[in-house]
Design a protein around this motif. Sequence first.
Motif, PDB file in Angstrom:
ATOM      1  N   ALA A  37     -39.311   0.767   0.881  1.00 55.27           N
ATOM      2  CA  ALA A  37     -38.981   0.297   2.231  1.00 55.27           C
ATOM      3  C   ALA A  37     -39.333   1.308   3.306  1.00 55.27           C
ATOM      4  N   GLY A  38     -39.566   2.562   2.907  1.00 52.65           N
ATOM      5  CA  GLY A  38     -39.874   3.595   3.882  1.00 52.65           C
ATOM      6  C   GLY A  38     -38.690   3.978   4.745  1.00 52.65           C
ATOM      7  N   ILE A  39     -37.500   4.002   4.144  1.00 48.84           N
ATOM      8  CA  ILE A  39     -36.291   4.348   4.893  1.00 48.84           C
ATOM      9  C   ILE A  39     -35.510   5.429   4.145  1.00 48.84           C
ATOM     10  N   ARG A  40     -34.450   5.912   4.788  1.00 46.66           N
ATOM     11  CA  ARG A  40     -33.572   6.902   4.148  1.00 46.66           C
ATOM     12  C   ARG A  40     -32.134   6.405   4.171  1.00 46.66           C
ATOM     13  N   MET A  41     -31.427   6.717   3.090  1.00 48.46           N
ATOM     14  CA  MET A  41     -29.980   6.520   3.024  1.00 48.46           C
ATOM     15  C   MET A  41     -29.427   7.697   2.243  1.00 48.46           C
ATOM     16  N   VAL A  57     -31.969  -7.897  -6.744  1.00 46.45           N
ATOM     17  CA  VAL A  57     -31.899  -7.339  -8.092  1.00 46.45           C
ATOM     18  C   VAL A  57     -33.149  -6.502  -8.306  1.00 46.45           C
ATOM     19  N   SER A  58     -33.028  -5.507  -9.166  1.00 47.97           N
ATOM     20  CA  SER A  58     -34.120  -4.539  -9.317  1.00 47.97           C
ATOM     21  C   SER A  58     -35.190  -4.979 -10.303  1.00 47.97           C
ATOM     22  N   SER A  59     -34.979  -6.091 -11.006  1.00 50.31           N
ATOM     23  CA  SER A  59     -35.924  -6.539 -12.027  1.00 50.31           C
ATOM     24  C   SER A  59     -37.098  -7.299 -11.411  1.00 50.31           C
ATOM     25  N   ALA A  60     -38.115  -7.519 -12.232  1.00 48.99           N
ATOM     26  CA  ALA A  60     -39.281  -8.267 -11.776  1.00 48.99           C
ATOM     27  C   ALA A  60     -38.978  -9.756 -11.674  1.00 48.99           C
ATOM     28  N   ARG A  80     -41.622  -7.794  -0.320  1.00 49.41           N
ATOM     29  CA  ARG A  80     -43.005  -8.289  -0.366  1.00 49.41           C
ATOM     30  C   ARG A  80     -43.938  -7.244  -0.961  1.00 49.41           C
ATOM     31  N   GLN A  81     -43.465  -6.649  -2.060  1.00 49.61           N
ATOM     32  CA  GLN A  81     -44.253  -5.639  -2.770  1.00 49.61           C
ATOM     33  C   GLN A  81     -44.299  -5.996  -4.254  1.00 49.61           C
ATOM     34  N   PRO A  82     -45.233  -6.855  -4.647  1.00 49.25           N
ATOM     35  CA  PRO A  82     -45.340  -7.238  -6.057  1.00 49.25           C
ATOM     36  C   PRO A  82     -45.512  -6.007  -6.946  1.00 49.25           C
TER      37      PRO A  82
END
Length: 328
Positions: free
Chosen positions: A179-183, A227-230, A247-249
């Motif tokens: 995502a190009g962000i920081r947390m 969810v983190s899965s494909a 939107r990052q296959p």
Amino acid sequence: MSASPLTRGRLGVLAATMMALAGSALAQAPSWPTKPVKILVGSPPGGPSDITARVFAEQLGKRYSQPVVVENRPGAGNNLAAGVAAKAEPDGHTLVLSPDTVLTVNPLVYGSQNFDARADLVSVSVLSSFTQMLVCHPSTGAKTVPELVARARNANLTYASGGPGVPGHLASEMFLQGAGIRMQHIPYRGPAPATQAVLAAEVNCGFLATPTVLPHVKAGTLLALAVSSAAPSPLAPDVPTLATALRQPGLDASFRLVLQAPKDTPAAVVRELERAAAEIMKDPAVRTRLQGADLLAQGTTSAQARELMQTEMARWEPLVRRLGLKAD
């Protein structure tokens, strides 16, 4: 009446054949297990490792008519249980089921350990795989991944994990990188306190095991963003995958649960265990039970497990080194 020489000869051949067959059966019969088997799990009850271990233990016990017990020894990112198993008698009666991070990430993160997970343990089989769910407290003000990304660009948000290098931490960092962000990362001593921290709004969000957080999502006390899965979770099919949300296959943070034995465990015992794992994990009833906990049954060979671990090491090592992950 005595038997003729010809009859005696035939009887002798028959007896010899029967003895040979009996000897062959004894040779093929597994010499393991000869006593109760213990499977160590490095996380508390109710998580993916614990659920898989208990389903597998139940079937293993039935298969060999020996008690198979699961013992939870949570701590140090699953290192505690793995370390106990590494020092156990290498006879196949003490095993450990761990997330692949014990092999792929922990050796890079934990500087002082009393064992070498890559050298002191033998990967017997990948029993199952699991993913994580991105959840946030409603007060965070984000109901979707794009909304969370927008919020993170304008506010200092935090996320919880069960500790440095655990699956939830890695999934979170993959998300942030994509995502190009920081947390800010807030590590806790295990997934349970991490979940409680998000529930209490001490931390904004967290990637946590789906079975753990889904009841809170259904109750409305947590919001599920991805969810983190494909592929979507069968337990929450309406929750988008991270790849879809960003939107990052190709984005996929799935993790594997590896059954391991101490090094120097006899090859015959490892073969018997991997054969049992393959057959148990193919059982439709077992697969259905695990799917109900958001787990995908696998049951690989030992060689396949080792190859998968090499692939995952290459996958996560650059991220670990880039972040400079370290734990006391």
